[in-house]
Design a protein around this motif. Sequence first.
Motif, short mmCIF file in Angstrom:
data_model
loop_
_atom_site.label_atom_id
_atom_site.label_comp_id
_atom_site.label_asym_id
_atom_site.label_seq_id
_atom_site.Cartn_x
_atom_site.Cartn_y
_atom_site.Cartn_z
N GLY A 60 0.82 -1.21 0.00
CA GLY A 60 0.00 0.00 0.00
C GLY A 60 0.85 1.26 0.00
N TYR A 61 0.43 2.26 -0.78
CA TYR A 61 1.10 3.55 -0.79
C TYR A 61 0.10 4.61 -1.23
CZ TYR A 61 1.58 2.30 -5.75
OH TYR A 61 1.33 1.89 -7.05
N MET A 62 0.39 5.88 -0.92
CA MET A 62 -0.53 6.96 -1.24
C MET A 62 -0.58 7.19 -2.74
SD MET A 62 -1.72 7.75 1.67
CE MET A 62 -2.64 9.22 1.24
N LYS A 63 -1.77 7.34 -3.28
CA LYS A 63 -1.95 7.46 -4.72
C LYS A 63 -1.36 8.76 -5.28
CE LYS A 63 -6.19 4.70 -5.09
NZ LYS A 63 -7.64 4.73 -5.42
N ASN A 64 -1.62 9.87 -4.63
CA ASN A 64 -1.26 11.17 -5.20
C ASN A 64 -0.04 11.80 -4.56
OD1 ASN A 64 -3.54 11.13 -6.96
ND2 ASN A 64 -4.84 11.75 -5.25
N ARG A 65 0.73 11.01 -3.82
CA ARG A 65 1.93 11.56 -3.18
C ARG A 65 3.12 11.42 -4.13
NH1 ARG A 65 3.18 9.06 2.45
NH2 ARG A 65 1.31 10.26 2.91
N GLN A 66 3.90 12.50 -4.23
CA GLN A 66 5.11 12.45 -5.03
C GLN A 66 6.17 11.68 -4.26
OE1 GLN A 66 5.55 13.56 -8.18
NE2 GLN A 66 7.57 12.63 -8.11
N GLN A 67 6.49 10.48 -4.73
CA GLN A 67 7.42 9.61 -4.02
C GLN A 67 8.87 9.97 -4.35
OE1 GLN A 67 6.24 7.75 -1.83
NE2 GLN A 67 4.20 7.07 -2.40
N ALA A 68 9.73 9.85 -3.35
CA ALA A 68 11.16 10.05 -3.56
C ALA A 68 11.70 8.96 -4.49
CB ALA A 68 11.91 10.02 -2.23
N PHE A 69 12.80 9.26 -5.13
CA PHE A 69 13.39 8.35 -6.10
C PHE A 69 13.60 6.93 -5.54
CE2 PHE A 69 17.40 6.56 -7.82
CZ PHE A 69 16.97 6.28 -9.10
N PRO A 70 14.21 6.76 -4.36
CA PRO A 70 14.40 5.40 -3.84
C PRO A 70 13.09 4.66 -3.62
CG PRO A 70 15.79 6.96 -2.66
CD PRO A 70 14.84 7.77 -3.48
N VAL A 71 12.06 5.39 -3.17
CA VAL A 71 10.76 4.75 -2.94
C VAL A 71 10.17 4.26 -4.25
CG1 VAL A 71 8.41 5.09 -2.06
CG2 VAL A 71 10.36 6.17 -0.89
N ARG A 72 10.27 5.09 -5.30
CA ARG A 72 9.76 4.67 -6.61
C ARG A 72 10.50 3.44 -7.12
NH1 ARG A 72 10.33 10.27 -7.69
NH2 ARG A 72 12.00 9.85 -9.18
N ARG A 73 11.80 3.39 -6.91
CA ARG A 73 12.59 2.23 -7.33
C ARG A 73 12.12 0.96 -6.62
NH1 ARG A 73 17.25 2.71 -10.23
NH2 ARG A 73 17.95 0.72 -9.40
N PHE A 74 11.87 1.08 -5.33
CA PHE A 74 11.46 -0.09 -4.55
C PHE A 74 10.06 -0.54 -4.94
CE2 PHE A 74 9.91 -2.22 -0.65
CZ PHE A 74 10.89 -3.20 -0.55
N ILE A 75 9.15 0.40 -5.14
CA ILE A 75 7.79 0.04 -5.58
C ILE A 75 7.85 -0.71 -6.91
CG2 ILE A 75 5.60 0.98 -6.42
CD1 ILE A 75 5.84 3.18 -4.35
N ASN A 76 8.63 -0.20 -7.84
CA ASN A 76 8.76 -0.85 -9.15
C ASN A 76 9.36 -2.25 -9.02
OD1 ASN A 76 7.68 1.35 -10.50
ND2 ASN A 76 9.67 2.30 -10.86
N TYR A 77 10.32 -2.40 -8.11
CA TYR A 77 10.92 -3.72 -7.89
C TYR A 77 9.87 -4.71 -7.38
CZ TYR A 77 13.60 -7.40 -5.59
OH TYR A 77 14.08 -8.62 -5.17
N VAL A 78 9.07 -4.27 -6.42
CA VAL A 78 8.03 -5.16 -5.87
C VAL A 78 7.03 -5.52 -6.96
CG1 VAL A 78 6.15 -5.34 -4.20
CG2 VAL A 78 8.29 -4.25 -3.54
N LYS A 79 6.60 -4.55 -7.73
CA LYS A 79 5.63 -4.81 -8.80
C LYS A 79 6.19 -5.80 -9.83
CE LYS A 79 3.11 -0.42 -8.73
NZ LYS A 79 2.79 0.82 -9.49
N GLU A 80 7.44 -5.59 -10.21
CA GLU A 80 8.05 -6.45 -11.23
C GLU A 80 8.20 -7.89 -10.73
OE1 GLU A 80 11.70 -4.55 -12.01
OE2 GLU A 80 10.80 -2.86 -13.10
N ASN A 81 8.57 -8.07 -9.47
CA ASN A 81 8.84 -9.40 -8.95
C ASN A 81 7.59 -10.15 -8.55
OD1 ASN A 81 11.99 -9.99 -8.46
ND2 ASN A 81 11.61 -7.81 -8.37
#
Length: 306
Positions: free
Chosen positions: A276-297
């Motif tokens: 879970g994460y906030m829909k409209n929050r501008q995420q920091a670069f490391p957070v975006r990287r981690f979210i993408n990693y979780v989604k991909e895996n």
Amino acid sequence: MNLYQLYYFRTLAKLEHYTHAAAQLCLTQPSLSHAISSLEDELGAVLFEKKGRNVVLTKYGRLFLPYVENALAELEQGTKKIKELSTDAQCAINIGFIYTLSSHFIPDLISGFAAKNEENSKIQFSLHEGTTQNECTADLIIQLKNEKLDLVFASLIPKDPDVEFIPICEQKLVAILPLDSPLAKLDQVDLKDTGPYPLIHYSGKPGLKQEINRQYEKVNMIPKVCCEVEDETSMAGLVAAKMGIAIVPESPTFHNFKVKVLPIGNPDYKRIIYLGYMKNRQQAFPVRRFINYVKENFQEFQAQTM
């Protein structure tokens, strides 16, 4: 008064020449003169006076300059910090999660992310473990919305339009048994067959305790609780000591004990773990990287649950 006027004032105070200051600021001289005049009008004081071909600060300008320099220095420091947090790997990712994910899932997820490349390995994590299932999920969402957490991993998701929940995996209940238990010879356990055996149950974690009790209700049974403890490690130790059996969320930790771990065939139970994460929050670069990693895996599982 605006920020540009303060930058213009500081530059002119340093160079003491309108033409030179305008060139450095990439402005026309009339534009710079107008900006300084507007600033003086707003302050009600003359900040510069002519000295030959140059200009110098008046007593009001000299008084105003250190305040401007301090203000701009603070703004520049803040801007630098924000850019670091949004782009630099040194920004820590704050993750909240339900307690049953602490022994295996979260450590494996982070280690897999860090091992993917050198850039990921530099990213730091701050981990916040919940203490109960139901209360923990609600508390995690509150902390997420209050910006104390960047991401959460939870199983019972509230209906909240501001939070994006993505299914990533399943967590099942298993039975852990003494090695010499007659049930240990089976490939899986029917919960109703555990009736004669004393149950080592949870003393804390009311959400999970209630869920296990509901599973017993499905087979019209009330478990014979012999003792209650707070954590699965203690449960596994008591099972290994032949004090009883336990029904717990699946975890590789149990393989470190002399116990038999069997899936529960009836009733069929599984719960989905969500990111879970906030829909409209501008995420920091490391957070975006981690979210993408979780989604991909976990892409395959996500497709199965949609």
